[in-house]
Design an enzyme around this catalytic site. Structure first.
Site, mmCIF file in Angstrom:
data_model
loop_
_atom_site.group_PDB
_atom_site.id
_atom_site.type_symbol
_atom_site.label_atom_id
_atom_site.label_comp_id
_atom_site.label_asym_id
_atom_site.label_seq_id
_atom_site.Cartn_x
_atom_site.Cartn_y
_atom_site.Cartn_z
ATOM 1 N N LYS A 176 10.024 -1.670 1.452
ATOM 2 C CA LYS A 176 10.556 -0.979 2.768
ATOM 3 C C LYS A 176 11.731 -1.750 3.205
ATOM 4 C CE LYS A 176 6.832 1.848 3.722
ATOM 5 N NZ LYS A 176 6.025 1.533 2.644
HETATM 6 C C1 LIG Z 1 5.129 2.278 1.802
HETATM 7 C C2 LIG Z 1 4.619 1.952 0.522
HETATM 8 C C3 LIG Z 1 4.592 2.790 -0.560
HETATM 9 C C4 LIG Z 1 4.735 4.197 -0.666
HETATM 10 O O1 LIG Z 1 6.041 4.617 -0.677
HETATM 11 P P1 LIG Z 1 6.740 6.020 -0.253
HETATM 12 O O2 LIG Z 1 7.755 5.935 -0.079
HETATM 13 O O3 LIG Z 1 5.814 6.289 1.270
HETATM 14 O O4 LIG Z 1 5.953 6.860 -1.360
HETATM 15 C C5 LIG Z 1 4.003 2.089 -1.670
HETATM 16 N N1 LIG Z 1 3.827 0.686 -1.757
HETATM 17 C C6 LIG Z 1 3.998 0.091 -0.512
HETATM 18 C C7 LIG Z 1 3.740 -1.325 -0.728
HETATM 19 C C8 LIG Z 1 4.557 0.598 0.460
HETATM 20 O O5 LIG Z 1 4.695 -0.555 1.447
#
Ligand SMILES: *Cc1c(COP(=O)(O)O)cnc(C)c1O
Length: 476
Positions: free
Chosen positions: A117
């Site tokens: 993120k």
């Molecule tokens: C947010 C997240 C996901 C999922 O991603 P999306 O964009 O919601 O599909 C997967 N792995 C980690 C470690 C995350 O923080």
């Protein structure tokens, strides 16, 4: 470039008009009016740009196709300020590692909070600061987190002018590492609010505060949730960077497997593919919360209630509905806003499901759009973490393990490289790594002893009025 809503509102909007927005006024999600097409010659230029000038320049060139209301020199400077080796640990920013036959790992989690993120949120912080300064406005970001999103937002917004963050989290329920990451921030514009309750209580408080329109306006309350278009756009760049690193010529294709929850990450892959990046398959990997896997297998999209949403050892994928999924369905339906409204605005609201299994468009999901899917369980995660460690000496986190498990089932004869997106580092989910391997994962040196740092957090009952009073006190 103009943006429109998936539910049919075609009022033309520019990038900066939607930058600070969540949903479109008609309840839909924003998408570009069309996807810019990358010719073979252009892809060659992007390849050269990445190799010679680096990730920040690649990001600038891709973003500038979608952003024409920020002067090019400013946008280039924002990208250069965001994607540095200092913040992301390496000059490649998203280095690609060979794991085993036909399988590669693209590292997206070397940013400040060790989860993918950061890739988008770090840019968002700089874009927000820039745009707010240009307008002479301020923004108070109010959010609810159970871990990754909140910390990524805080590390992106810390010290930014014109921005305060009020982040609620369930008191005592995040891992000690996650609590330490967030609560050790001493920046004055970052406010941690630990709510005596569960994550749903935090979300309810955010909703209650946002529904008080007078309060929302007076205190300029905003959010940074995963439906934000700028976040999605920032993620498109690393699909290009992964492709460029895995190939030598544009005649080659690659596939991606993406550990998925809200469909934000893999939706960026869909956008890259729509732009003409030579992607064979986009494989959606879910955990026990398999809303998406179910759709891609059966054509039925059935959101879950909270009783049917499992708490798993890949918690950032524990979702009951996938908030970005509407973007793909809009494209699948030939960009028919009225039909998208009928599915997401009506059918889901009344029956909690819709069924495209008998619709001719469902065949396009795989054939035209390249989607496939798979699912992984706690036992699969443990086995995958163990086998990856034993065979390659590599420790992967629990979410990435869901991806590797599903990717191994989809890699075919190995002629098309399969790139698994590494979405977090194992240290964030140490308990499960210990369960799998019998020893703790390695901790990056900069996180040594963070649990012992002084903490800056306010504990509060699950009461929206008290949260509002806190915000009001700190906005003076
Ligand atoms: C947010 C997240 C996901 C999922 O991603 P999306 O964009 O919601 O599909 C997967 N792995 C980690 C470690 C995350 O923080």
């Amino acid at each position: 470039m103009h943006y429109l809503s998936t539910r049919g509102d075609a009022t033309p909007r520019k990038f900066c008009d939607i930058l600070l927005e969540g949903l479109a006024p008609d309840g839909g999600l924003y998408l570009p009016a069309s996807y810019p097409q990358i010719s073979d010659a252009r892809l060659q230029e992007l390849r050269t740009a990445y190799h010679q000038q680096g990730y920040a320049e690649l990001a600038f060139q891709i973003l500038s196709l979608y952003i024409d209301d920020i002067p090019a020199a400013d946008l280039r400077a924002l990208c250069a300020k965001t994607y540095t080796a200092e913040v992301f640990g390496t000059g490649e920013i998203v280095p690609l590692r060979h794991l085993e036959d036909g399988l590669w790992l693209e590292a997206l989690s070397n940013g400040p909070t060790l989860a993918f993120k950061d890739m988008a949120m770090q840019l968002l912080g700089n874009l927000f600061e820039y745009e707010l300064a240009r307008r002479g406005e301020e923004l108070n970001i109010l959010g609810a987190t159970s871990g990754d999103t909140g910390s990524a937002a805080e590390y992106a917004m810390r010290g930014k002018k014109g921005i305060r963050v009020f982040m609620t989290s369930p008191h005592g329920r995040m891992s000690p590492f996650q609590q330490a990451q967030m609560f050790s921030l001493q920046d004055e514009n970052i406010h941690n609010i630990a709510i005596e309750g569960v994550f749903d209580d935090c979300q309810d408080i955010v909703k209650a505060v946002s529904n008080d329109l007078a309060f929302k306006r007076k205190y300029k309350i905003g959010t940074v949730n995963s439906i934000n278009w700028a976040r999605l756009l920032a993620q498109v760049v690393y699909y290009f960077a992964g492709y460029i690193q895995a190939t030598e010529s544009n005649a080659q294709k690659v596939s991606f497997t993406v550990p998925s929850g809200n469909f934000g990450n893999v939706c960026a892959g869909h956008v890259a593919r729509m732009m003409g990046l030579p992607i064979a398959q986009l494989v959606v990997a879910t955990n026990e919360n398999d809303v998406l896997d179910e759709f891609f297998r059966t054509g039925v999209y059935r959101v879950r209630g909270s009783a049917d949403t499992h708490e798993t050892s890949s918690p950032s994928m524990d979702i009951s509905k996938a908030s970005n999924f509407e973007r793909f369905i809009f494209d699948l339906l030939g960009r028919d806003g009225a039909r998208t409204q009928a599915l997401f605005g009506t059918a889901l609201q009344t029956t909690g499901r819709f069924d495209l299994s008998q619709d001719p468009c469902f065949a396009d999901v795989a054939a035209k759009y390249g989607f496939a899917s798979g699912k992984s369980t706690h036992a699969d995660r443990l086995a995958t973490i163990r086998s990856t460690w034993q065979q390659h000496g590599v420790t992967i986190d629990t979410h990435t393990a869901d991806g590797v498990k599903v990717a191994r089932e989809h890699r075919g004869d190995g002629s098309v490289p399969m790139i698994v997106l590494e979405t977090a580092l194992p240290i964030k989910f140490a308990a499960t790594i210990e369960e799998a391997l019998g020893h703790a994962p390695e901790r990056p040196p900069k996180f040594a002893g963070i649990e012992d740092l002084p903490k800056r957090v306010q504990v509060m009952p699950a009461d929206a009025e008290q949260v509002k009073a806190y915000i009001a006190r700190h906005c003076a």
